[in-house]
Design a protein around this motif. Structure first.
Motif, mmCIF file in Angstrom:
data_model
loop_
_atom_site.group_PDB
_atom_site.id
_atom_site.type_symbol
_atom_site.label_atom_id
_atom_site.label_comp_id
_atom_site.label_asym_id
_atom_site.label_seq_id
_atom_site.Cartn_x
_atom_site.Cartn_y
_atom_site.Cartn_z
ATOM 1 N N PHE A 279 52.667 37.622 45.888
ATOM 2 C CA PHE A 279 51.245 37.729 46.214
ATOM 3 C C PHE A 279 51.119 39.632 45.905
ATOM 4 C CE2 PHE A 279 47.802 39.484 48.802
ATOM 5 C CZ PHE A 279 46.771 38.718 48.373
ATOM 6 N N LEU A 280 51.907 40.403 46.554
ATOM 7 C CA LEU A 280 51.736 41.812 46.429
ATOM 8 C C LEU A 280 52.165 42.095 44.960
ATOM 9 C CD1 LEU A 280 53.319 42.897 50.119
ATOM 10 C CD2 LEU A 280 50.855 42.923 49.275
ATOM 11 N N THR A 281 53.137 41.608 44.223
ATOM 12 C CA THR A 281 53.434 42.349 43.092
ATOM 13 C C THR A 281 52.211 41.758 42.095
ATOM 14 O OG1 THR A 281 55.882 41.501 43.586
ATOM 15 C CG2 THR A 281 55.017 41.738 41.146
ATOM 16 N N ARG A 282 51.533 40.563 42.321
ATOM 17 C CA ARG A 282 50.450 40.293 41.337
ATOM 18 C C ARG A 282 49.584 41.381 41.583
ATOM 19 N NH1 ARG A 282 49.566 35.146 39.096
ATOM 20 N NH2 ARG A 282 51.433 33.853 39.361
ATOM 21 N N VAL A 283 49.113 41.711 42.856
ATOM 22 C CA VAL A 283 48.318 42.819 43.153
ATOM 23 C C VAL A 283 48.749 44.114 42.796
ATOM 24 C CG1 VAL A 283 46.712 43.874 45.048
ATOM 25 C CG2 VAL A 283 47.378 41.251 44.930
ATOM 26 N N ASN A 284 50.079 44.571 43.570
ATOM 27 C CA ASN A 284 50.253 46.257 43.124
ATOM 28 C C ASN A 284 50.906 46.444 41.622
ATOM 29 O OD1 ASN A 284 49.725 46.433 46.039
ATOM 30 N ND2 ASN A 284 51.770 45.957 46.685
ATOM 31 N N LEU A 285 52.021 45.674 41.659
ATOM 32 C CA LEU A 285 52.603 46.184 39.991
ATOM 33 C C LEU A 285 51.537 45.670 38.993
ATOM 34 C CD1 LEU A 285 55.173 46.981 38.629
ATOM 35 C CD2 LEU A 285 55.872 44.712 38.657
ATOM 36 N N MET A 286 51.150 44.359 38.984
ATOM 37 C CA MET A 286 50.312 43.763 38.016
ATOM 38 C C MET A 286 48.777 44.130 37.988
ATOM 39 S SD MET A 286 52.899 42.817 36.591
ATOM 40 C CE MET A 286 52.393 42.219 35.085
ATOM 41 N N LYS A 287 48.345 44.535 38.858
ATOM 42 C CA LYS A 287 46.999 45.120 39.295
ATOM 43 C C LYS A 287 45.816 44.323 39.205
ATOM 44 C CE LYS A 287 48.612 49.922 38.249
ATOM 45 N NZ LYS A 287 49.729 49.678 37.642
ATOM 46 N N ALA A 288 46.303 43.050 39.756
ATOM 47 C CA ALA A 288 45.216 41.916 39.468
ATOM 48 C C ALA A 288 43.900 42.064 40.118
ATOM 49 C CB ALA A 288 45.978 40.570 40.232
ATOM 50 N N TYR A 289 43.811 43.149 41.061
ATOM 51 C CA TYR A 289 42.361 43.477 41.829
ATOM 52 C C TYR A 289 41.671 44.212 40.549
ATOM 53 C CZ TYR A 289 44.448 48.269 42.604
ATOM 54 O OH TYR A 289 45.010 49.437 42.362
ATOM 55 N N LYS A 290 42.257 44.743 39.717
ATOM 56 C CA LYS A 290 41.469 45.337 38.479
ATOM 57 C C LYS A 290 40.779 44.543 37.274
ATOM 58 C CE LYS A 290 43.530 50.133 38.945
ATOM 59 N NZ LYS A 290 44.173 51.072 38.318
ATOM 60 N N GLU A 291 39.584 44.766 37.269
ATOM 61 C CA GLU A 291 39.047 43.811 36.231
ATOM 62 C C GLU A 291 39.717 43.793 34.960
ATOM 63 O OE1 GLU A 291 35.769 41.138 35.196
ATOM 64 O OE2 GLU A 291 36.077 42.335 37.069
ATOM 65 N N GLU A 292 40.123 44.834 34.271
ATOM 66 C CA GLU A 292 40.790 45.023 32.941
ATOM 67 C C GLU A 292 42.289 44.647 32.895
ATOM 68 O OE1 GLU A 292 39.943 47.415 35.099
ATOM 69 O OE2 GLU A 292 41.197 49.208 34.751
ATOM 70 N N TYR A 293 42.853 44.033 34.029
ATOM 71 C CA TYR A 293 44.205 43.408 33.978
ATOM 72 C C TYR A 293 44.145 42.123 33.955
ATOM 73 C CZ TYR A 293 46.375 48.093 34.573
ATOM 74 O OH TYR A 293 47.059 49.582 34.067
ATOM 75 N N VAL A 294 45.055 41.513 33.251
ATOM 76 C CA VAL A 294 45.052 40.165 33.047
ATOM 77 C C VAL A 294 45.503 39.283 34.097
ATOM 78 C CG1 VAL A 294 45.569 38.335 31.271
ATOM 79 C CG2 VAL A 294 45.143 40.802 30.448
ATOM 80 N N THR A 295 46.546 39.574 34.649
ATOM 81 C CA THR A 295 47.391 38.891 35.611
ATOM 82 C C THR A 295 46.312 38.358 36.884
ATOM 83 O OG1 THR A 295 49.123 40.135 35.357
ATOM 84 C CG2 THR A 295 49.536 38.709 37.386
ATOM 85 N N PRO A 296 46.415 36.917 37.097
ATOM 86 C CA PRO A 296 45.419 36.308 38.104
ATOM 87 C C PRO A 296 46.076 36.400 39.491
ATOM 88 C CG PRO A 296 46.536 34.615 36.950
ATOM 89 C CD PRO A 296 47.078 36.048 36.281
#
Lengths: 279, 486
Positions: B280-297
């Protein structure tokens, strides 16, 4: 940076790339994969290494355009750079002289199968390869696989090429005819791998499948690639990607593949819109 | 008649009261913080940091006692009284440089160290009043130096020609690199992920530790000349033996952390919607899933349950609130009671302020999914506390017949992590414990293999950033000695 050295279209939506990644090219073994990222905003995408040339320092990847990130990757041209290539990951295939080995590939899974067919043949096995696709134009690597197979059978779902039907049915018929088979490798869509597992189960033939689970890091950190094997939970990235087909909970894998489909669809719609605007 | 000891005590106490009154030490200055309702809608930092004025006021609270227990309380032995003195004199840049004499990542540590269990716990001021806010002052000095462009590279010794491989770029590895570069050794850092920083970038969320700050502090090791190799998983891409025998490294430091997430091992744990905190944290922090322009869900449902009550659990709960834009109902499920929660008080407090609920003395026994294989409910059982166990905490015991259902469409399992096995599996002469951690000599961090040192979570199991840095300092000193004698 990991430069795209060459690109070749194998089928309308399937592309083969050679990418510079010397450290991976040197250490990789059949069955292993890499995690790649095209750009800063991109996903980390796991892809099996199809082949490598340690002298040229390149690895070959075959990518099916099947969603936002793979679409982006398929759009890369020779001279472009991938931002990241991490590997080789996962455990290599256990290559031994089993006797007669049947390798069943479905769709782009045929690409994953290729290095295994090659290694099995080089190890002295009699190799029977069965590759399947939806239709004729989606059949890939037929010539390449022929080189390392004692027998090569092609199937298409619509009968436009080779035998009409599925690879699992061809294998079933072989077994019913009493062919001696010692080992089976099946790689393709989860439903197809499940079908092969059910074909070989009553015959108690050791069968392995390669799972393409959803994962982030590929190094055992996220656990997104969890899979139930018998009564144990394993991580496809570090314990796999290959597992005993008769122990895999395929239905769980199918469900896990669906989890982000809605978000993926939204992204794909966006690409379509952008491309229509361009046109 | 001789005065009684009680009288003497009273007199001393009143004298010291007078003395304190004369100096008029201000109270501990609170950290300016963004209001909860505002901050749960974004990932910007929660704590805003001291102004120069607040910092100087707080710095005046230091008693400059003779024994300075705070230095001993710090795993990297920062000269705390000296840097506080510099802050009170308005020498903010110099204060930061004083900290950096022993601490590579002061802006990071000022934010995430559990000072209340270390320097601040033993602060003499804490015996009579609240302790000096050492962490907040450390953060202030480091931020000031960075923001005012005053950061200077430390002096380095002449090149020794020795090569060291640092495996892993988390707090331990970065510390080792920083120390050895200053001693004139050549350092190559191998990182498996696509960014340097380890847990600082994939684990700790932006609102607690902005990644820009992590990158800027780590930049120092690059500027000191470290060679950086990203996407290199040692044990897979190359082995430790290859580094030593083929690539000509004279020593290796392993700081690969504890990356393997632990699960509960209960039915339904592989349902969709059940995440490890790492994922969960890797998706959010490293992969920046919370940012619109980043693709990782990433998916956060209406009812989020976080299992566990450590700092990572709090980070997960608070990240879930933010991804859900404050609309999700987020609770912590923990099998013990509030007093035993391992998270820092400050993190628990922030989580509470933000609306995270606490479902204590409760343990999940089964996850229940819907027809699509997505988690929907958790069957839990109530617990009561019995006698203390090996950890010294009272053992939770299930209460028979108290099974009940908790609704949850997203579950985040935050139960801790263990070291992964790539290096142990491919380096047969490296001894590990039954938990997979490397066995090392405590005073040198040397492993069973000559020239190979290890430190941080890969030795201790999941612990803190600063303990990993402390281990890094010890290892760096031992590696320097080893290379000098070699």
């Amino acid at each position: 940076m990991y430069k795209v050295v060459s690109k070749k279209k194998l089928a309308p939506n399937i592309t083969r790339f050679s990418v510079q990644a010397p450290a991976v090219a040197e250490s990789r073994k059949p069955g292993q994969f890499v995690v790649i990222r095209a750009c800063e905003e991109g996903e980390r995408v796991p892809l099996t290494i199809v082949d490598s040339d340690p002298e040229a320092g390149t690895i070959d990847l075959i990518i099916q355009d099947a969603g936002y990130s793979t679409h982006q990757l398929c759009g890369m041209e020779p001279g472009d750079n991938l931002l990241d290539v991490l590997g080789p990951l996962g455990k290599p295939t256990e290559i031994h002289n089993y006797g007669t080995v049947v390798c069943v590939g479905g769709g782009v899974g045929t690409a994953v199968l290729y290095p295994i067919v090659k290694a099995m043949k080089e190890e002295g096995n009699e190799v029977i390869t069965i590759i399947g696709a939806r239709t004729k134009e989606l059949v890939i690597l037929e010539e390449e696989l022929k080189e390392f197979s004692d027998e090569l059978i092609v199937t298409t779902d619509d009968g436009s090429y080779g035998i009409e039907g599925f690879g699992s049915t061809v294998l079933k018929n072989m077994l019913e005819e009493g062919r001696e088979i010692d080992f089976v490798v099946a790689i393709g869509p989860t439903l197809m791998m499940k079908a092969v597992a059910e074909v070989t189960r009553p015959h108690e033939i050791k069968t392995i499948v390669s799972l393409n689970s959803i994962m982030i890091d590929g190094t055992g950190m996220c656990g997104g690639c969890r899979v139930t094997i018998g009564d144990e939970t394993k991580f496809a990235c570090v314990d796999g990607p290959e597992f005993d087909a008769h122990l895999v909970d395929f239905d769980e894998q199918i469900a896990r593949h669906q989890y982000y489909k809605d978000q993926e669809c939204k992204l794909t719609e966006e690409i379509d819109k952008l491309e229509q605007e361009k046109a | 008649m001789a005065t009684s000891s009680r009288d003497r005590k009273r007199r001393t106490r009143s004298r010291s009261k007078q003395r304190r009154k004369k100096v008029e030490r201000p109270p501990r200055q609170p950290m300016p913080t963004r209001p909860a309702e505002e901050r749960i809608r974004d990932f910007q930092e929660v704590a805003l940091g001291f102004t120069a004025e607040l910092a100087q006021k707080e710095a005046q609270r230091c008693l400059h006692c003779t024994n300075h227990p705070c230095i001993e309380g710090c795993p990297v032995a920062v000269d705390i009284p000296a840097f506080i003195e510099l802050i009170s004199e308005g020498e903010f840049g110099a204060a930061a440089r004083k900290i950096k004499e022993t601490n590579t990542l002061p802006a990071v540590c000022g934010r995430v160290c559990p000072q209340e269990e270390q320097c601040e716990e033993v602060c003499l001021m804490g015996k009579v009043d609240e302790p000096v806010a050492i962490g907040r002052l450390e953060r202030f000095a480091a931020d000031y130096e960075r923001e005012h462009g005053e950061a200077k590279l430390p002096e380095t010794d002449p090149a020794t020609g020795k090569k060291v491989a640092v495996v892993g770029s988390g707090p331990a590895g970065i510390t080792v690199a920083y120390e050895l570069l200053q001693k004139g050794h050549q350092v190559t850092i191998f990182e498996a992920l696509h960014e340097l920083g380890g847990v600082l970038v994939y684990g700790i969320p932006e609102f607690r530790l902005p990644k820009k700050i992590v990158h800027e502090e780590i930049e120092t090791v690059k500027n000191l000349g470290a060679e950086i190799k990203l996407n290199m998983l040692i044990g897979k891409t190359k082995t430790i033996d290859q580094l030593l025998e083929e690539d000509g490294f004279d020593a290796v430091f392993i700081g690969t952390g504890a990356g393997l997430p632990m699960f509960l091992g209960i039915p339904g744990e592989n349902l969709n919607g059940v995440y490890s905190a790492n994922e969960f944290l890797t998706r959010v922090n490293l992969m920046k899933a919370y940012k619109e322009e980043y693709v990782t869900p990433v998916k956060v449902g209406e009812k989020v349950a976080v299992i566990g009550a450590g700092n990572v659990a709090m980070d997960s709960a608070r990240s879930a609130l933010r991804v859900g834009q404050g609309k999700s109902d987020v609770s912590i499920i923990y099998r013990r009671s509030r007093e035993q929660m391992p998270a820092r008080e400050e993190e628990i407090h922030h989580a509470e302020e933000e609306g995270v609920k606490f479902n204590l003395l409760t343990n999940p026994i089964r996850f229940i999914g819907n027809e699509k294989g997505v988690v929907e409910k958790i069957e839990c059982i109530r617990m009561e506390l019995g006698e203390p166990d090996d950890s010294g905490r009272r053992r939770p015991i299930p209460i028979e017949g108290s099974e009940h259902i908790v609704e949850a469409d997203t579950v985040i399992v935050a139960l801790g992590t263990m070291p992964r096995e790539f290096i142990a599996d491919t380096t047969p002469d490296l001894e590990t414990s039954e938990w997979g951690t490397f066995n090392v000599e405590e005073d040198t961090m040397e492993t069973s293999k000559e020239g190979v040192f290890a430190g941080g979570d890969v030795v201790t199991g999941s612990a803190t950033v600063i303990k990993a840095m402390g281990a890094g300092r010890t290892a760096a000193a031992a590696i320097h000695e080893y290379l000098t004698e070699k």
